[in-house]
Design an enzyme around this catalytic site. Structure first.
Site, PDB file in Angstrom:
ATOM      1  N   CYS D  39       0.807  -1.210   0.000  1.00 46.07           N
ATOM      2  CA  CYS D  39       0.000   0.000   0.000  1.00 46.07           C
ATOM      3  C   CYS D  39       0.840   1.259   0.000  1.00 46.07           C
ATOM      4  CB  CYS D  39      -0.947  -0.004   1.195  1.00 46.07           C
ATOM      5  SG  CYS D  39      -0.073   0.037   2.767  1.00 46.07           S
ATOM      6  N   ASP D  41       2.430   2.625   2.513  1.00 49.47           N
ATOM      7  CA  ASP D  41       2.499   3.340   3.790  1.00 49.47           C
ATOM      8  C   ASP D  41       3.909   3.274   4.372  1.00 49.47           C
ATOM      9  OD1 ASP D  41      -0.144   3.788   3.472  1.00 49.47           O
ATOM     10  OD2 ASP D  41      -0.822   2.549   5.154  1.00 49.47           O
ATOM     11  N   CYS D  64      -2.656   5.938   5.496  1.00 49.13           N
ATOM     12  CA  CYS D  64      -4.088   6.191   5.597  1.00 49.13           C
ATOM     13  C   CYS D  64      -4.507   6.400   7.036  1.00 49.13           C
ATOM     14  CB  CYS D  64      -4.849   5.023   4.998  1.00 49.13           C
ATOM     15  SG  CYS D  64      -4.628   3.507   5.936  1.00 49.13           S
ATOM     16  N   CYS D 108      -2.243  -2.327   8.523  1.00 56.61           N
ATOM     17  CA  CYS D 108      -1.752  -1.095   9.135  1.00 56.61           C
ATOM     18  C   CYS D 108      -1.246  -1.368  10.538  1.00 56.61           C
ATOM     19  CB  CYS D 108      -2.863  -0.043   9.211  1.00 56.61           C
ATOM     20  SG  CYS D 108      -3.432   0.505   7.603  1.00 56.61           S
TER      21      CYS D 108
END
Ligand SMILES: Cc1ncc(COP(=O)(O)O)c(C=O)c1O
Ligand SMILES: Cc1ncc(COP(=O)(O)O)c(C=O)c1O
Lengths: 421, 142, 421, 142
Positions: D39, D41, D64, D108
């Site tokens: 993603c 991140d 995010c 996450c």
């Protein structure tokens, strides 16, 4: 003039409560459920509630088993093609009853062009599926069995629990099209042992523009509408939020009112059929007698020596809305494949109309219809060369043979130079 | 709903609801009954013919609204025509006089033409002396 | 708090006039258009009018060229698969631009699994299709070319007239997805030389639950939704009448108001982009500058050193609704394939949001957004290790390279142990 | 619209909107920066460690909403823990403390766990004398 709507199988009006529930989703809560902001999240919540309401109607475990499509037809297409494509490696054989709706039949034909094979299981003269034949039809290559709950044309309630048992034994997923039953007859996915069930709210006082497909988590299915990742990747496209919300409310009300609706329509169904058969000679009810084997909303009638469209038009001019032949294909000239499958004489299949009851119909409505329909039959028979020929003994009745004259079909073939069927 | 919506146009609906010439001509000079295998409609036309002209025409029809309207209109149109004129009758006249039919229903007008021609043939069969003249498509004087 | 809806590409509210037009079709005129009685005929008339309104919006000759589907996605699926299946014998090759919507791309991938081949034509850094490459891609086996009018992500207006000319020369039908342009930019099927055009009213103040497919009478197409004979046999299933009627009215109003809508949104678009680029450093507009090559409603922004979802959420908490990445796939983690196709650096593709304007937005709204978004960027950069590392000279800016440090992507790859793209 | 609708639950939104421990620990004893290739991140956690305990923890995150909330929550949770306790830290703690994350966002919390462990490893690398003890997963007394 009295207005009597006797075509509830084609569609029903949206209930005021349903309309009220939909209203905010046009101008105020207009968001796209894929959006991550307020406007999207609000409608996502509303859709979740609708899913729960749909799940409750069919006794599904979880709203996660509910997928939204655009209508009953798309649900059938997704059930048939989605399961077929998902299980291609396992096998390419399908089993369906011979009286499934065109959305099932045509989906199957499409797959046949792509290399699948399909066995169509026959039904008896009342439309009940042959369970022995069904059992024998399932092979190790069979990836899906499709048998509808109630037939849309002749109202036959299929022995789904037994069908489900056979499918469980053979370990093949079962798809049950409940478009003609949901909202009018209890549907229980667990009792059915169904892997897939479809229905659509516009048939029980919900809006058009939404179809439902229940899918048991264990059943493998792939998307047939490609694009975004809506509906858990199983149906791309911007969701019709107001219709989904309204459909949910319609499902909730249908579940609550079901006993009353069944009782009400069953009473009227009996009154209507009793009245008609008393009033009109040479009239036949197609499908089972009103009772446990027939849905309480449907009467499929063949009136001999006259043709269906004329009956429909004269009914309409008398304020009575009815359907001719298969309610979904009345624009086409062909007679219903369902009537073919139950072996109905071609002459009777042509004089065929469907009256379908709803919660708004009254006993007075029914009495009016009985009387008006009697007059319509007299008028059309007065115009019919067949009636004249029957009276003169040239041809015979199929419904009540008198032993004189040749058959209608024989006569029709003689004068047209071709077999009628 | 205030307006009335109709499947066919007003003329067709009128001929369906109030068919002209419905019934059988008494002591008919020619009778034709034809059927369409595709849709199962059956149409019968009976004619009274006098001095080579169609004096009366009546129909009976087992069929849809446009079949009934087509036979009603066909019988209206041919009354007063000579046999030869009637022999040249085409379904298009019915369609035009009805102000049009839906495409899937054009065959109803064809059936009306066929029923009429069958009735005429029946008449000619009973009057073989006319056959030669009719085939030349000249007015038939008797 | 001020509320500013800047996500008109995801959906728009239904106009009051549209809602009023739909209203009677829920409870009163609820008939099924396939029915042959009053209730069916009435809605059939209404659908015909809607077809004419749709035809007028795109300058089609006749309402008979308009087919209704359930949404833009289904229209794309039908255009791609319906033409492919109809022309199987002619050839099994398709040509599409690399930046088509997922409903086109995924339909093509589905067909590829079934033996079709497809050439994806590249676009330049602003998203404009390479016309030479397009021309070269067409072979005698090509049965369809698909190039959208306006890109849904980056607002690029494609040179459709030239594309149409190439297709005409090569005698291959052209499908133009106008979902992101119809109602906001003139669409003229004749000027485009398009065999097929799709759009959907919920993008221009019409309802959800209806999509439109224009099909030139000469183009061969078969149904992909099997069942009844609705929509001339090209789309089975009970039609969503209220949405069709409302969509027609929305099309009529859109046609009438188009010049005003374009002028209004173009002014705001310029104001917004000018404000943002003045207020925020290291911000990039993806797609062409506002002007003749960009639709007036869309701004696709990459703000460096911060990620998109955070921007979206903080915007939402400030009353500003925006989209992150491709508006249709924001539930998925992947970055838009469009940004990949224009060669946007991965770091910029991640910090990507889309603001899309509508007729209800005002200059004050825009000024509020410029200010609020500036604060959001400051807040998120304050949290971002990348901003810190940029300021310390560890990594460099892609938008405005300073010549010091390594690239963001290199840094990301170093710490994650894998290439970022 | 009267209510506020949120993508994440209240706890997650709170940690996203008002992140705890945002920033860098001054003169950090351990710093970990990790990235998720899938993603994109990026998360950085810096630690102040005293007497074998995490005295302070701070984060910076490019990612995010749930990535920011996860790092905020992770730093909250580990403050005051011993190094060995922290070495056993699992992303599930973050998920639970946040009251759940959407399935697609679980990674996450994994990233937060990884960033923390990277910071701890950085610390251990600087203090090789602790490695043996830590690997035995016993409390580290300094
Ligand atoms: C049994 C059955 N299945 C499927 C359908 C198709 O549903 P829809 O018309 O909502 O697309 C119908 C429609 O009459 C039906 O009766
Ligand atoms: C260019 C384009 N085509 C097709 C679609 C799919 O349309 P719908 O969401 O109405 O199904 C979209 C949706 O965003 C789009 O932007």
């Amino acid at each position: 003039m009295r207005h009597v709507f006797l075509d509830h199988q084609s569609s029903t009006p949206v209930l005021p409560e349903v309309f009220d529930a939909m209203k905010p989703f046009f101008m105020e809560a207009f968001g796209n459920p894929s959006s991550l902001h307020q406007h999207g999240l609000r409608v996502r919540d509303a859709m979740k509630k609708a899913r729960q309401q749909m799940a409750a109607l069919i006794n599904a475990d979880s709203e996660e088993e509910i997928f939204f499509t655009s209508d009953g037809t798309e649900s059938s297409n997704l059930a048939i093609k989605g399961v077929a494509y998902a299980n291609e490696r396992k096998g390419k054989h399908l089993v369906v009853s011979a009286t499934e709706h065109p959305s099932v039949m045509q989906s199957v034909e499409f797959l046949e062009k792509q290399g699948w094979t399909c066995t169509r299981v026959s039904v008896d003269p009342e439309g009940l599926i042959n369970l022995e034949e069904l059992k024998a039809a399932i092979t190790p290559q069979t990836v899906l069995v499709a048998v509808h709950h109630v037939n849309h044309d002749i109202g036959t309630i299929e022995p789904i629990v037994e069908v489900g048992r056979i499918c469980a034994e053979k370990n093949v997923p079962l798809y049950v099209d409940c478009e003609a039953s949901a909202g009018w007859l209890p549907v229980d996915v667990k009792q059915f042992g169904a892997a897939l069930v479809s229905f659509s709210p516009h048939r029980f006082y919900g809006p058009k523009g939404v179809g439902v497909l229940y899918r048991n988590k264990k059943a493998r299915i792939v998307s047939i509408m490609h694009g975004g990742v809506q509906e858990g990747g199983r149906r791309a496209g911007t969701e019709n939020v107001p219709a989904i919300v309204g459909g949910g409310v319609a499902a909730e009300i249908a579940l609550r009112e079901m006993p009353t609706r069944i009782e009400h329509t069953a009473t009227l169904q009996k009154r209507l059929w009793d009245g008609l058969k008393t009033n009109i000679k040479f009239i036949k009810l197609n499908g089972p007698e009103p009772g446990p084997m027939r849905v309480s909303t449907n009467l499929n009638l063949s009136t001999e020596f006259i043709e269906g469209e004329g009956q429909l038009l004269l009914c309409d001019m008398s304020g009575i809305a009815v359907a001719s032949g298969s309610s979904c294909v009345s624009k086409s000239l062909k007679i219903s494949h369902v009537l073919g499958a139950i072996g109905l004489d071609h002459a009777l299949a042509q004089g065929n109309i469907i009256m379908s009851l709803g919660k708004g119909n009254t006993a007075d409505d029914i009495d009016y219809v009985v009387e008006a329909f009697g007059k319509i039959v007299v008028k059309l028979r007065g115009m019919s060369p067949m009636w004249d020929e029957f009276e003169r003994g040239v041809i015979d009745s199929v419904i009540n043979p008198t032993g004189r004259g040749k058959s209608f079909s024989q006569h029709a073939a003689d004068i047209s130079g071709k077999a009628a069927h | 709903m205030s307006d009335t919506y109709t499947l066919y146009n007003q003329t067709v609906m009128d001929h369906f609801m109030n068919p002209r010439n419905m019934g059988d001509v008494k002591d008919a000079d020619g009778i034709g009954e034809v059927g369409a295998a595709a849709c199962g409609d059956i149409m019968k036309i009976s004619l009274k013919i006098k001095d080579g002209r169609i004096e009366d025409a009546r129909f009976k029809t087992f069929g849809c609204g446009s079949a009934i309207a087509s036979s009603s209109m066909a019988t209206e149109l041919i009354k007063g025509r000579t046999i030869a004129e009637a022999m040249n009758f085409s379904n298009q006249e019915v369609v035009d006089a009805l102000g049009g039919l839906p495409p899937v229903k054009i065959h109803c007008s064809v059936l009306a033409e066929e029923a009429l021609k069958a009735a005429l043939e029946d008449y000619v069969k009973k009057h073989p002396e006319l056959a030669a003249q009719i085939n030349k498509s000249e007015p038939v004087a008797v």
